[in-house]
Write an enzyme that holds these catalytic residues in place. Structure first.
Site, PDB file in Angstrom:
ATOM      1  N   TYR A 110       0.856  -1.190   0.000  1.00 43.94           N
ATOM      2  CA  TYR A 110       0.000   0.000   0.000  1.00 43.94           C
ATOM      3  C   TYR A 110       0.890   1.238   0.000  1.00 43.94           C
ATOM      4  O   TYR A 110       1.941   1.256   0.645  1.00 43.94           O
ATOM      5  CB  TYR A 110      -0.913  -0.005   1.231  1.00 43.94           C
ATOM      6  CG  TYR A 110      -2.148   0.852   1.075  1.00 43.94           C
ATOM      7  CD1 TYR A 110      -3.177   0.456   0.231  1.00 43.94           C
ATOM      8  CD2 TYR A 110      -2.284   2.055   1.755  1.00 43.94           C
ATOM      9  CE1 TYR A 110      -4.317   1.218   0.085  1.00 43.94           C
ATOM     10  CE2 TYR A 110      -3.427   2.835   1.613  1.00 43.94           C
ATOM     11  CZ  TYR A 110      -4.442   2.414   0.771  1.00 43.94           C
ATOM     12  OH  TYR A 110      -5.562   3.175   0.612  1.00 43.94           O
ATOM     13  N   MET A 304      -8.981  -4.437  -9.202  1.00 43.06           N
ATOM     14  CA  MET A 304      -9.039  -5.796  -8.680  1.00 43.06           C
ATOM     15  C   MET A 304      -8.507  -6.838  -9.657  1.00 43.06           C
ATOM     16  O   MET A 304      -7.958  -7.856  -9.245  1.00 43.06           O
ATOM     17  CB  MET A 304     -10.470  -6.137  -8.268  1.00 43.06           C
ATOM     18  CG  MET A 304     -10.951  -5.377  -7.049  1.00 43.06           C
ATOM     19  SD  MET A 304     -12.552  -5.960  -6.435  1.00 43.06           S
ATOM     20  CE  MET A 304     -13.635  -5.499  -7.787  1.00 43.06           C
TER      21      MET A 304
END
Length: 389
Positions: A110, A304
């Site tokens: 992240y 995704m």
């Protein structure tokens, strides 16, 4: 009987004694007055020396010492009590979700992540356990959420500065209070930040079964905005379509249904959407672009499929489409606290009314690793995992 001379001598001696008493009293007061500042300082030091430091209870927490696979690097440990300073608030956590971004932080992929060793979790709801001596506006028993979200919510007690905590209505459903700040707020901001939508307008999105997607459907419906929704082909897609329509979706298509030359011909009484949302990438993003009207905008907030977005040259030249991106953490980092909190209250109002809902599974904190396995997809498709303390 005393003689007159003796009486006079007695009176004179008394006057002398009283004069000396007054002199001694004045001298003692002057000496005391000069010593008062010193005594005050000494007393203050004595009070501080014997004052009681306020501490939190010991806490049980999910920690990781290094980035890596969450099921390998996380462990549940006991943490010692923490001092509650004058501007601090000690919170007994009630619930906290396992979000995909939490997993990405632990994995180290992240963009923004806490330094290790760290406690997991980024949003949640808790009850005020104790407050520092200078704290105003919060009392034990109040419900609060970290706003903007703050790392370290996967633990039984959290101590942070008063400025971190936003007091909420205790009648809010606990699981929604725990999950309101990331996904629903993303949906709300994307509906408001890019173009002006009016009642009767339409939006299109892929990833409609995600929590953000479900929130977009419901918030759009609440405002009189139509939604066109794209889901992937899978077993039980008819049930998924019915579920989304019950939430307020106007149209729901599988990706294979859109393998036609003119997807807009599938729309009956709906206007061409001016705004689209993409959280998948690849072909699913191209399908969103096909629906957009002239001058439309597609906002990407996820990927995704881990596949790039491909846009035809004609989409730019002849349709003048715009591609934008949205990242909630960046939006909130630009000093949006005062704007963010009324939006959270608005979303919680909708949840209490039953006009904002999504599926979740409440899991006791002691079963953390089972909840983590579900969040990682090891046990098939599962609802959002929400830890309860």
């Amino acid at each position: 009987m005393y003689s007159v001379v003796a009486q006079r001598q007695f009176v004179s001696n008394c006057l002398v004694i009283r004069a000396r008493e007054r002199e001694m009293a004045f001298s003692s007061w002057s000496h005391l007055r000069l010593r008062l500042p010193h005594l005050a300082r000494t007393q203050s030091l004595t009070v501080r020396a014997f004052s009681t430091t306020v501490m939190s209870p010991p806490s049980k927490a999910v920690v990781y010492d290094r980035q890596g696979p969450p099921d390998s690097v996380t462990r549940v440990v006991e943490l010692p009590p923490v001092e509650v300073k004058e501007n601090d608030v000690c919170i007994k956590m009630l619930a906290s979700p396992i979000n995909p971004s939490d997993i990405n932080r632990i994995e180290g992929v992240y963009p923004v992540r806490p330094q290790v060793p760290a406690v997991g979790g980024y949003e949640g709801v808790g009850e005020v356990f104790s407050v520092g001596s200078a704290v105003k506006g919060l009392s034990p028993g109040d419900w609060v959420i970290p706003s903007p979200p703050s790392s370290g919510t996967w633990q039984t007690y959290v101590v942070k500065d008063r400025s971190v905590w936003h007091k909420i209505n205790k009648e809010s459903p606990m699981e929604y209070a725990a999950t309101i700040t990331v996904n629903p707020l993303t949906a709300l901001r994307m509906l408001e930040d890019f173009i002006t939508l009016n009642p009767g307008d339409a939006i299109v999105q892929n990833g409609a079964t995600s929590i953000v997607g479900q929130c977009i459907i419901q918030l759009a419906r609440y405002r009189g905005i139509h939604s066109i929704n794209i889901i992937r082909d899978r077993a039980g897609s008819d049930e998924v379509k019915e579920k989304l329509k019950n939430l307020g979706a106007d149209e729901v298509f599988t990706e294979s249904q859109l393998e036609v030359k003119n997807v807009k011909g599938l729309l009956t009484n709906l206007p061409e959407p001016a705004l689209g949302f993409n959280c998948v990438g690849g072909n699913a993003a191209s399908l969103v672009l096909k629906f957009l009207r002239q001058g439309g905008t597609m906002v990407t907030y996820g990927g995704m499929s881990k596949k790039p977005i491909t846009v035809s040259t004609s989409s730019f030249i002849f349709k003048d489409l715009s591609l934008r991106g949205f990242w909630l953490q960046k939006w909130m980092s630009s000093d949006k606290t005062n704007e963010c909190r009324p939006m959270i209250d608005y979303l919680l109002d909708r949840a209490r009314e039953g006009k904002l809902k999504y599926e979740m599974e409440l899991v006791p904190f002691n079963d953390f690793h089972t909840a983590l396995d579900k969040a990682l997809g090891k046990l098939g498709s599962q609802p959002k995992q929400v830890l309860t303390f």
